[in-house]
Every structure is written in structure tokens, then in C-alpha cells.
Scaffold this motif. Structure first.
Motif, PDB file in Angstrom:
ATOM      1  N   LEU A 115       0.828  -1.207   0.000  1.00 30.43           N
ATOM      2  CA  LEU A 115       0.000   0.000   0.000  1.00 30.43           C
ATOM      3  C   LEU A 115       0.862   1.256   0.000  1.00 30.43           C
ATOM      4  N   GLY A 116       1.938   1.227   0.786  1.00 29.36           N
ATOM      5  CA  GLY A 116       2.826   2.381   0.842  1.00 29.36           C
ATOM      6  C   GLY A 116       3.511   2.640  -0.480  1.00 29.36           C
ATOM      7  N   GLN A 117       4.021   1.584  -1.112  1.00 27.75           N
ATOM      8  CA  GLN A 117       4.705   1.774  -2.395  1.00 27.75           C
ATOM      9  C   GLN A 117       3.720   2.181  -3.482  1.00 27.75           C
ATOM     10  N   ALA A 118       2.511   1.616  -3.452  1.00 31.27           N
ATOM     11  CA  ALA A 118       1.490   2.030  -4.416  1.00 31.27           C
ATOM     12  C   ALA A 118       1.153   3.503  -4.249  1.00 31.27           C
ATOM     13  N   ARG A 147       1.797   1.957 -12.580  1.00 30.03           N
ATOM     14  CA  ARG A 147       2.626   1.271 -11.587  1.00 30.03           C
ATOM     15  C   ARG A 147       1.839   1.063 -10.294  1.00 30.03           C
ATOM     16  N   ALA A 148       1.050   2.068  -9.900  1.00 31.40           N
ATOM     17  CA  ALA A 148       0.245   1.940  -8.685  1.00 31.40           C
ATOM     18  C   ALA A 148      -0.745   0.781  -8.816  1.00 31.40           C
ATOM     19  N   LEU A 149      -1.394   0.653  -9.984  1.00 29.44           N
ATOM     20  CA  LEU A 149      -2.353  -0.429 -10.197  1.00 29.44           C
ATOM     21  C   LEU A 149      -1.707  -1.804 -10.070  1.00 29.44           C
ATOM     22  N   THR A 150      -0.467  -1.920 -10.512  1.00 23.12           N
ATOM     23  CA  THR A 150       0.247  -3.193 -10.392  1.00 23.12           C
ATOM     24  C   THR A 150       0.336  -3.625  -8.933  1.00 23.12           C
ATOM     25  N   TYR A 151       0.651  -2.671  -8.066  1.00 25.49           N
ATOM     26  CA  TYR A 151       0.768  -2.979  -6.640  1.00 25.49           C
ATOM     27  C   TYR A 151      -0.598  -3.291  -6.032  1.00 25.49           C
ATOM     28  N   TYR A 152      -1.638  -2.525  -6.428  1.00 18.85           N
ATOM     29  CA  TYR A 152      -2.969  -2.774  -5.869  1.00 18.85           C
ATOM     30  C   TYR A 152      -3.486  -4.153  -6.280  1.00 18.85           C
ATOM     31  N   LEU A 153      -3.198  -4.566  -7.502  1.00 22.83           N
ATOM     32  CA  LEU A 153      -3.608  -5.893  -7.950  1.00 22.83           C
ATOM     33  C   LEU A 153      -2.881  -6.985  -7.162  1.00 22.83           C
ATOM     34  N   GLU A 154      -1.604  -6.732  -6.847  1.00 30.85           N
ATOM     35  CA  GLU A 154      -0.856  -7.705  -6.055  1.00 30.85           C
ATOM     36  C   GLU A 154      -1.439  -7.820  -4.650  1.00 30.85           C
ATOM     37  N   ILE A 155      -1.871  -6.697  -4.096  1.00 31.18           N
ATOM     38  CA  ILE A 155      -2.501  -6.722  -2.770  1.00 31.18           C
ATOM     39  C   ILE A 155      -3.775  -7.563  -2.806  1.00 31.18           C
ATOM     40  N   GLY A 189     -10.325  -8.873  -0.150  1.00 29.08           N
ATOM     41  CA  GLY A 189     -11.276  -7.915   0.415  1.00 29.08           C
ATOM     42  C   GLY A 189     -10.644  -6.621   0.881  1.00 29.08           C
ATOM     43  N   ASN A 190      -9.407  -6.360   0.482  1.00 32.14           N
ATOM     44  CA  ASN A 190      -8.718  -5.166   0.982  1.00 32.14           C
ATOM     45  C   ASN A 190      -9.437  -3.899   0.512  1.00 32.14           C
ATOM     46  N   LYS A 191      -9.993  -3.171   1.453  1.00 33.58           N
ATOM     47  CA  LYS A 191     -10.831  -2.012   1.142  1.00 33.58           C
ATOM     48  C   LYS A 191     -10.035  -0.861   0.546  1.00 33.58           C
ATOM     49  N   ILE A 192      -8.842  -0.619   1.088  1.00 31.66           N
ATOM     50  CA  ILE A 192      -8.041   0.513   0.598  1.00 31.66           C
ATOM     51  C   ILE A 192      -7.632   0.292  -0.850  1.00 31.66           C
ATOM     52  N   ALA A 193      -7.165  -0.905  -1.169  1.00 31.18           N
ATOM     53  CA  ALA A 193      -6.753  -1.192  -2.542  1.00 31.18           C
ATOM     54  C   ALA A 193      -7.935  -1.073  -3.501  1.00 31.18           C
ATOM     55  N   THR A 194      -9.103  -1.582  -3.087  1.00 31.22           N
ATOM     56  CA  THR A 194     -10.296  -1.507  -3.932  1.00 31.22           C
ATOM     57  C   THR A 194     -10.702  -0.061  -4.185  1.00 31.22           C
ATOM     58  N   GLU A 195     -10.726   0.749  -3.120  1.00 30.53           N
ATOM     59  CA  GLU A 195     -11.121   2.151  -3.273  1.00 30.53           C
ATOM     60  C   GLU A 195     -10.096   2.933  -4.095  1.00 30.53           C
ATOM     61  N   ALA A 196      -8.814   2.605  -3.932  1.00 25.70           N
ATOM     62  CA  ALA A 196      -7.781   3.292  -4.714  1.00 25.70           C
ATOM     63  C   ALA A 196      -7.930   2.975  -6.199  1.00 25.70           C
TER      64      ALA A 196
END
Length: 361
Positions: free
Chosen positions: A74-77, A88-96, A102-109
Motif C-alpha cells: 500500500l505504501g509503495q502504491a 505502476r500503482a495499479l500493479t501494486y494494488y492488484l498484487e494486494i 477484500g482489501n478495502k483501501i486497494a479496492t477504493e484506490a
């Protein structure tokens, strides 16, 4: 029971005291070398402070130890999102989401990137701080909750403090440290000036009254969290004909001064002020903007020249050498703001770099 540094730092971050957490953790770098939680805490605190260069360094050190921690990702994204590098941010969110569907922060981002993630909106969210909702979570700030639960008490305290400020006609702040050891004895007050007045021995020749005034101002500025102004008065005394006792106590006060962040620095002197009377500003902190040149980098150190005021490549105020003991991440072609401490190296003005900030624009 005694708490370890990581627990204390985590408590400070929950209370949103990120600058204190950073100072505490950095003082334990040898003890916690190669500790994942240590690097993650340092990176996250720097991210919230806006010190993206330092945050990136510590996130990478944490990643070298553990690859799939969701708060690390999340921090690197968030770093890439701040810069507008949404792919690049999406790559990290998809990995999360692969590891925590169910990670809410990644989904909302990801929803933010899909529907609002144009460059101008990202810039506004960074500027207003709204981007922090996509940072690694910190937990509930119990002090903020208490403020909501007890609004009446807070209001009453605010009224009391307001009357106190008006009564004293100067800013009031909670005392930071016990300065009783700085109280001058009767004998010291009667001998504020050095007896040896050899020509050229002092940069400033002050009267006893002026020495006493600077001495009291230094303590007042310290208690009001204006450490740069306190440092100026300390420097005035240290370069003057003040007695050795006064100078010793000013050196003691100097040890209490704290390192600021971009969001806490006050009374930052301009380049012109420092050039005009550099003795007064040694060890003060500045946040100067410009562009960099003449980069010199090794695996552990980084030096460059800061072209002060040259952000828009129109006005150059001066050139200042800067040295970092931790290698920052700086995009050389973009304007930069550097937080650093004023030093003198071989009689020339320089900065001891602490953090960097570059806009996503």
C-alpha cells in the motif's frame, strides 16, 4: 513494563506525531538493522510527513526483507499514485488483492484511479491531503476520539487558553523541557561579559543588557517551538563577548532543539538572509526550493549542488552544496525542495540534507 522502540513509535504514529516517530526510530538504526517492522514504520511515517524520498528508501529496504506485506505494498502504491504513475500503482494494488481479496483501501484506490485518477485531480488530492486515505492505515487516533466524545471540555479549554494568550500578549505553548539548569546565578548575572576583550576575538560585541535579552529570547523561542529563532539567539551569544558560563548554558539549550519536518519547520531563513550574516544561521533548518546539478552518488551517500530559487529556471539566488548521508530519490529534471541544516564546510555555506519533496506536477 518497559516498551520497545517499535511499540513507542507505533503509538506516536497512531497519535499522528510522525516527526517524533521518525526521530525516535532513526536513533535506533543500528539496533534494528534488517528489521522489517522497523523499516516499514520509518517509511510510513515519512510518507505521512510528505518526505517521499526517504519513504521510498525505507520501503525498498523493507521490501528486500519481505515482499508481500499488504501495508508495504500500500505504501509503495501510494508513492506511485502521488507521482501520477497510475499504471505502476495499479500493479501494486492488484498484487494486494491477490493476497487479500477484500482489501478495502486497494479496492477504493483502484476505483479512484478508474473514475477520478487524472493528473490534475491527483495533484489536488496530494495538495489537500485527501490522498492519505490510500496510505497504510494507522489505527484509530484515540485522542481525536476523545475530542469528539468530550467537545464541551475541549471548548472550555480553548476559551481558557484564549484568555491566557490575550493576557500575556504572546503565543503560549506547553513547556517542552525543564530549563531550570539554565537559570543564571546571581554571580553569573553580574558577570555576563567576557573580561578578555582582545580585538577581533568576537564577531558581536554586546552589552550586558543585550546578552541577557538574547539569553531570555532563546529560551522563550524554544518554549514556543520556534527552534530556528532560538538557534539564531544561541549563535549570537556563542559568537559574542558573552561569558563562558552563558555560552556553556546556551550549548546545553542547543541540545534540546528538535529536528523539524516539512510540515513543522518554522522561521526558515531565506538564502539572502543566510548569505548576509551566515554566523547567525548555522545549524538552523531551511526548506529551500530549486533545481539540482553536479550530482555525486555512491551506494551510501549522495551529494549535489542546489540551485536555490531556480524552480522556474528564471531566477538563481545562489548555489549551495548539499550532502545526504542516506541516498534520497530525486528526479533530476524536476524542481525540488530540500529540507536541510545549515552548515559551514571550509568556510563555505552548505546544507546537511534531511529530506526532499518533489511535486507530482
Amino acid at each position: 513494563m518497559t516498551r520497545d522502540v517499535l511499540d513507542v513509535a507505533n503509538g506516536l504514529m497512531i497519535r499522528r506525531q510522525f516527526d517524533k516517530a521518525v526521530r525516535l526510530l532513526e536513533g535506533k538504526s543500528q539496533t534494528y538493522e534488517h528489521n522489517f517492522d522497523y523499516y516499514l514504520l520509518l517509511a510510513t511515517a515519512n510518507l505521512y510527513l510528505g518526505n517521499t524520498g526517504q519513504a521510498s528508501v525505507y520501503f525498498q529496504k523493507a521490501r528486500n526483507i519481505k515482499l508481500t506485506d499488504k501495508n508495504l505494498l500500500l505504501g509503495q502504491a501510494a508513492l506511485f499514485l502521488r507521482r501520477g504513475d497510475t499504471s505502476r500503482a495499479l500493479t501494486y494494488y492488484l498484487e494486494i488483492l491477490e493476497n487479500d481479496p477484500g482489501n478495502k483501501i486497494a479496492t477504493e484506490a483502484m476505483d479512484f484511479i478508474r473514475y477520478k485518477g487524472d493528473f490534475n485531480t491527483i495533484c489536488r488530492w496530494v495538495d489537500t491531503g485527501r490522498i492519505e486515505q490510500f496510505y497504510p492505515p494507522l489505527g484509530v487516533n484515540i485522542y481525536r476520539v476523545a475530542g469528539i466524545v468530550f467537545p464541551v471540555v475541549a471548548c472550555l479549554l480553548g476559551v481558557v487558553m484564549a484568555f491566557s494568550v490575550m493576557g500575556k500578549n504572546r503565543p503560549v505553548s506547553e513547556k517542552r523541557a525543564d530549563l531550570s539548569s539554565l537559570v543564571l546565578s546571581v554571580s553569573e548575572r553580574q558577570n555576563l561579559q567576557e573580561r578578555d576583550m582582545s580585538p577581533g576575538s568576537f564577531a558581536y560585541i554586546l552589552t550586558a543588557g543585550q546578552i541577557n535579552d538574547s539569553y531570555e529570547k532563546a529560551q522563550m523561542y524554544f518554549q514556543n517551538y520556534r527552534d530556528n529563532m532560538a538557534q539564531v539567539e544561541i549563535n549570537r551569544i556563542l559568537n559574542s563577548n558573552a561569558s563562558v558560563f552563558v555560552k556553556q548554558k546556551m550549548n546545553l539549550l542547543m541540545g534540546y532543539l528538535e529536528e523539524p519536518g516539512f510540515d513543522t519547520i518554522k522561521d526558515s531563513p531565506t538564502y539572502k538572509q543566510v548569505q548576509g550574516e551566515s554566523r547567525l544561521y548555522l545549524d538552523c533548518w531551511v526548506a529551500w526550493s530549486g533545481r539540482i546539478s553536479n550530482v555525486r552518488q555512491t551506494e551510501t551517500q549522495y551529494s549535489c549542488d542546489l540551485l536555490v530559487g531556480y524552480d522556474n529556471m528564471s531566477t538563481l539566488e545562489g548555489i549551495v552544496p548539499v550532502h545526504f548521508s542516506v541516498v534520497p530519490i530525486i528526479e533530476n529534471e524536476k524542481p525540488v525542495k530540500i529540507l536541510g541544516k545549515i552548515k559551514s564546510v571550509d568556510g563555505k555555506l552548505s546544507l546537511e540534507g534531511r529530506a526532499v519533496y518533489q511535486s507530482v506536477k
